[in-house]
Scaffold this motif. Structure first.
Motif, PDB file in Angstrom:
ATOM      1  N   VAL A   1     -29.653  27.888  -5.430  1.00 12.06           N
ATOM      2  CA  VAL A   1     -29.254  28.861  -6.447  1.00 12.06           C
ATOM      3  C   VAL A   1     -29.760  28.449  -7.823  1.00 12.06           C
ATOM      4  O   VAL A   1     -29.509  29.128  -8.814  1.00 12.06           O
ATOM      5  N   TRP A   2     -30.417  27.306  -7.899  1.00  8.38           N
ATOM      6  CA  TRP A   2     -31.030  26.778  -9.112  1.00  8.38           C
ATOM      7  C   TRP A   2     -30.020  26.660 -10.258  1.00  8.38           C
ATOM      8  O   TRP A   2     -29.079  25.910 -10.147  1.00  8.38           O
ATOM      9  N   LEU A   3     -30.135  27.403 -11.326  1.00  7.96           N
ATOM     10  CA  LEU A   3     -29.285  27.217 -12.511  1.00  7.96           C
ATOM     11  C   LEU A   3     -27.989  28.028 -12.470  1.00  7.96           C
ATOM     12  O   LEU A   3     -27.272  28.066 -13.476  1.00  7.96           O
ATOM     13  N   GLU A   4     -27.698  28.632 -11.343  1.00 10.68           N
ATOM     14  CA  GLU A   4     -26.501  29.475 -11.276  1.00 10.68           C
ATOM     15  C   GLU A   4     -25.224  28.652 -11.462  1.00 10.68           C
ATOM     16  O   GLU A   4     -24.289  29.084 -12.144  1.00 10.68           O
ATOM     17  N   ASN A   5     -25.183  27.465 -10.857  1.00 10.84           N
ATOM     18  CA  ASN A   5     -24.003  26.611 -11.017  1.00 10.84           C
ATOM     19  C   ASN A   5     -23.802  26.205 -12.472  1.00 10.84           C
ATOM     20  O   ASN A   5     -22.675  26.187 -12.980  1.00 10.84           O
ATOM     21  N   TYR A   6     -24.899  25.880 -13.149  1.00  6.33           N
ATOM     22  CA  TYR A   6     -24.795  25.499 -14.559  1.00  6.33           C
ATOM     23  C   TYR A   6     -24.360  26.684 -15.416  1.00  6.33           C
ATOM     24  O   TYR A   6     -23.604  26.520 -16.374  1.00  6.33           O
ATOM     25  N   ALA A   7     -24.833  27.874 -15.067  1.00  6.32           N
ATOM     26  CA  ALA A   7     -24.418  29.062 -15.817  1.00  6.32           C
ATOM     27  C   ALA A   7     -22.924  29.315 -15.651  1.00  6.32           C
ATOM     28  O   ALA A   7     -22.226  29.664 -16.618  1.00  6.32           O
ATOM     29  N   LYS A   8     -22.410  29.117 -14.421  1.00  2.00           N
ATOM     30  CA  LYS A   8     -20.974  29.299 -14.201  1.00  2.00           C
ATOM     31  C   LYS A   8     -20.160  28.287 -14.991  1.00  2.00           C
ATOM     32  O   LYS A   8     -19.127  28.623 -15.586  1.00  2.00           O
ATOM     33  N   VAL A   9     -20.639  27.044 -14.997  1.00  3.63           N
ATOM     34  CA  VAL A   9     -19.893  25.992 -15.688  1.00  3.63           C
ATOM     35  C   VAL A   9     -19.912  26.214 -17.194  1.00  3.63           C
ATOM     36  O   VAL A   9     -18.865  26.156 -17.865  1.00  3.63           O
TER      37      VAL A   9
END
Length: 329
Positions: free
Chosen positions: A83-91
């Motif tokens: 998901v690449w940067l999706e986790n960072y965007a959520k955080v």
């Protein structure tokens, strides 16, 4: 006079009329090769390999996981989804994360200030105590420092227990504070962090006190005595003499305390099990655990861990630069 004149060295020819010329600068050549050649690098290679395996490989795995959707299904063998940067965007768009981050920073800053203040006072006191009392104090601090964090948290948790805690008993029966009868210290977030701060500072003060006391023994007594004769008080001697001498030590200890207090986990997690409210008292270490292990969102937990690692690395880089500057002076 003739005897004296005969013993004098001859006057340089430049004084007798010749033109003075500045020495020519040496031509810039290749920099000198450090002595030792390849030997220092060969000696460091095994340690670097072990460090890369112990620290580097898990860090790489953490970064990879932070770019994936990695949940409980992936733990049991399902392939992860990138998901690449999706986790960072959520955080980084989650207000809960910023609440935990601000809570962690404020709590760590308070613990560091109290630890440095109490540790400095104890170190100064140790320079004045007789040898017998200094030894007893050192043994007591060593016992506090050697006690495991979980054991210390359980002991302090019993001391602040609602029904059987000695703290409530003393406040009610000794000082007459009836409002503390069966008072719950861990339900309210402010008093929760008060108890957690006591536990963390209690465990960190011995290291600070011992380190600063070792530095205080290197301050010249002659300088302190001269300042005292000139009328300088105790605070002035500390500010103008002791602190400049021990500035590198204070810097190192302070930054180490900041790093340790930012990643505190055991004390907060154990106190939450005793009676704290997790949603209102979690710090970064506990929040990572709740997101990844308890919540099953290993990818999102990895992203939080990477952000925390970047924060700690920034502080570490600042620490290394400051130490390097002190060594160059």
């Amino acid at each position: 006079m003739t005897t004296v004149d005969s013993e004098l060295e001859p006057v340089p020819s430049a004084v007798s009329g010749e033109r003075l010329t500045a020495p020519r600068p040496k031509p810039a050549g290749r920099p000198r090769r450090r002595q030792g050649g390849f030997t220092p690098y060969a000696l460091l290679t095994p340690a670097l390999i072990v460090l890369a395996l112990i620290v580097g490989w898990p860090l790489i795995q953490l970064i990879i996981t932070s770019f994936q959707k990695f949940g409980r299904a992936q733990v049991f063998g399902a392939p992860p989804e990138w998901v690449w940067l999706e986790n960072y965007a959520k955080v980084l768009t989650d207000p809960v994360f910023y609440g935990v981050l601000s809570r962690t920073l404020v709590f760590a800053a308070a613990c560091v200030v109290l630890t440095m203040l109490v540790g400095t006072l104890i170190a100064l006191m140790m320079t004045r105590l007789p040898k017998t009392f200094r030894t007893l104090l050192s043994v007591g601090m060593l016992l506090a420092w050697a006690m495991p964090a979980l054991t210390a948290t359980v002991v302090w948790g019993w001391m602040f227990d609602t029904a059987y805690g000695v703290i409530n008993h003393v406040l009610v029966n000794t000082f007459g504070l009836e409002e503390y009868f069966q008072h719950s210290w861990l339900i309210d977030p402010l008093s929760f962090f008060f108890v957690a701060g006591i536990i963390i500072v209690w465990g960190a003060v011995p290291f600070t006190a011992f380190t600063l006391y070792a530095g205080l023994t290197q301050v010249p007594d002659e300088v302190l005595e001269a300042a005292q004769l000139d009328g300088a008080g105790g605070f002035q001697r500390f500010r103008l003499i002791i602190f400049p001498y021990l500035k590198p030590v204070f810097l190192i200890v302070t930054i180490l305390q900041v790093i340790w207090d930012l990643r505190v986990f055991t004390q907060i997690f154990a106190l939450q099990d005793i009676g704290g409210i997790r949603a209102l008292t979690s710090t970064l270490g506990v929040y990572i655990y709740q997101t990844s292990i308890a919540g099953g969102e290993f990818g999102q937990g990895g992203a939080i861990a990477v952000v925390t690692a970047i924060l700690l690395m920034s502080i570490s880089i600042y620490y290394v630069r400051q130490v390097t500057k002190e060594e160059e002076l």
